[in-house]
Design a protein around this motif. Structure first.
Motif, mmCIF file in Angstrom:
data_model
loop_
_atom_site.group_PDB
_atom_site.id
_atom_site.type_symbol
_atom_site.label_atom_id
_atom_site.label_comp_id
_atom_site.label_asym_id
_atom_site.label_seq_id
_atom_site.Cartn_x
_atom_site.Cartn_y
_atom_site.Cartn_z
ATOM 1 N N GLU A 73 0.967 -1.271 0.188
ATOM 2 C CA GLU A 73 -0.055 0.075 0.050
ATOM 3 C C GLU A 73 0.841 1.408 -0.188
ATOM 4 O O GLU A 73 0.649 2.263 -0.761
ATOM 5 N N ILE A 74 1.952 1.249 0.673
ATOM 6 C CA ILE A 74 2.845 2.480 0.772
ATOM 7 C C ILE A 74 3.459 2.622 -0.626
ATOM 8 O O ILE A 74 3.598 3.723 -0.718
ATOM 9 N N LEU A 75 3.903 1.547 -1.220
ATOM 10 C CA LEU A 75 4.689 1.647 -2.360
ATOM 11 C C LEU A 75 3.545 2.087 -3.655
ATOM 12 O O LEU A 75 4.080 3.126 -4.464
ATOM 13 N N LEU A 76 2.536 1.629 -3.554
ATOM 14 C CA LEU A 76 1.502 1.888 -4.442
ATOM 15 C C LEU A 76 0.889 3.464 -4.391
ATOM 16 O O LEU A 76 0.727 4.203 -5.454
ATOM 17 N N ALA A 77 0.820 3.860 -3.148
ATOM 18 C CA ALA A 77 0.414 5.370 -2.944
ATOM 19 C C ALA A 77 1.665 6.207 -3.562
ATOM 20 O O ALA A 77 1.247 7.145 -4.085
ATOM 21 N N ALA A 78 2.940 5.700 -3.186
ATOM 22 C CA ALA A 78 3.880 6.773 -3.637
ATOM 23 C C ALA A 78 3.891 6.781 -5.293
ATOM 24 O O ALA A 78 4.274 7.792 -5.542
ATOM 25 N N ALA A 79 3.821 5.676 -5.816
ATOM 26 C CA ALA A 79 4.117 5.383 -7.171
ATOM 27 C C ALA A 79 2.845 6.207 -8.029
ATOM 28 O O ALA A 79 2.865 7.179 -8.912
ATOM 29 N N LEU A 80 1.779 6.237 -7.285
ATOM 30 C CA LEU A 80 0.239 6.923 -7.882
ATOM 31 C C LEU A 80 0.594 8.402 -7.815
ATOM 32 O O LEU A 80 0.377 9.264 -8.429
ATOM 33 N N GLN A 81 1.102 8.810 -6.559
ATOM 34 C CA GLN A 81 1.306 10.246 -6.290
ATOM 35 C C GLN A 81 2.467 10.728 -7.089
ATOM 36 O O GLN A 81 2.088 12.015 -7.793
ATOM 37 N N GLY A 82 3.540 10.059 -7.373
ATOM 38 C CA GLY A 82 4.621 10.808 -8.224
ATOM 39 C C GLY A 82 4.200 10.807 -9.631
ATOM 40 O O GLY A 82 4.427 11.696 -10.159
ATOM 41 N N ALA A 83 3.363 9.986 -10.107
ATOM 42 C CA ALA A 83 2.785 9.844 -11.456
ATOM 43 C C ALA A 83 1.879 10.940 -11.623
ATOM 44 O O ALA A 83 1.907 11.913 -12.652
ATOM 45 N N ILE A 84 1.260 11.283 -10.738
ATOM 46 C CA ILE A 84 0.172 12.373 -10.776
ATOM 47 C C ILE A 84 0.679 13.793 -10.561
ATOM 48 O O ILE A 84 0.510 14.447 -11.587
ATOM 49 N N PHE A 85 1.686 13.849 -9.872
ATOM 50 C CA PHE A 85 2.406 14.929 -9.794
ATOM 51 C C PHE A 85 3.285 15.249 -11.049
ATOM 52 O O PHE A 85 3.311 16.369 -11.598
ATOM 53 N N ALA A 86 3.945 14.392 -11.578
ATOM 54 C CA ALA A 86 4.783 14.473 -12.865
ATOM 55 C C ALA A 86 3.604 14.880 -13.946
ATOM 56 O O ALA A 86 4.186 15.750 -14.688
#
Length: 88
Positions: free
Chosen positions: A52-65
């Motif tokens: 869950e932590i890595l999924l959240a980080a990856a999703l947040q990074g993709a949206i930010f980019a």
């Protein structure tokens, strides 16, 4: 450095701040819509698992980019239309 490029610097900074706020709001809505808790886990959240932590980080990074690229491109395109000069 020409005047248009110099004048674009503060505009770019303001757009970047607005893009960061927008991406945070978009991420929060997507996170809630996918059936997760209201707040995404942080890296040191002991109650949440790695997945869950890595999924959240990856999703947040993709949206930010994606939001950053859209905001930067829109700002540069607008400056080009108004001045005929592409800021870099």
């Amino acid at each position: 450095m020409n005047t248009v490029k110099l004048a674009y610097k503060p505009v770019g900074m303001l757009l970047g701040a607005a893009g960061g706020a927008l991406s945070g709001a978009v991420f929060k809505q997507i996170w809630k819509a996918t059936g997760h808790e209201e707040n995404a886990p942080g890296a040191t959240d002991q109650e949440r698992g790695w997945r869950e932590i890595l999924l959240a980080a990856a999703l947040q990074g993709a949206i930010f980019a994606a939001v950053k690229a859209a905001v930067d491109r829109s700002g540069a395109t607008t400056v080009h239309r108004l001045t005929g000069t592409w800021p870099s």
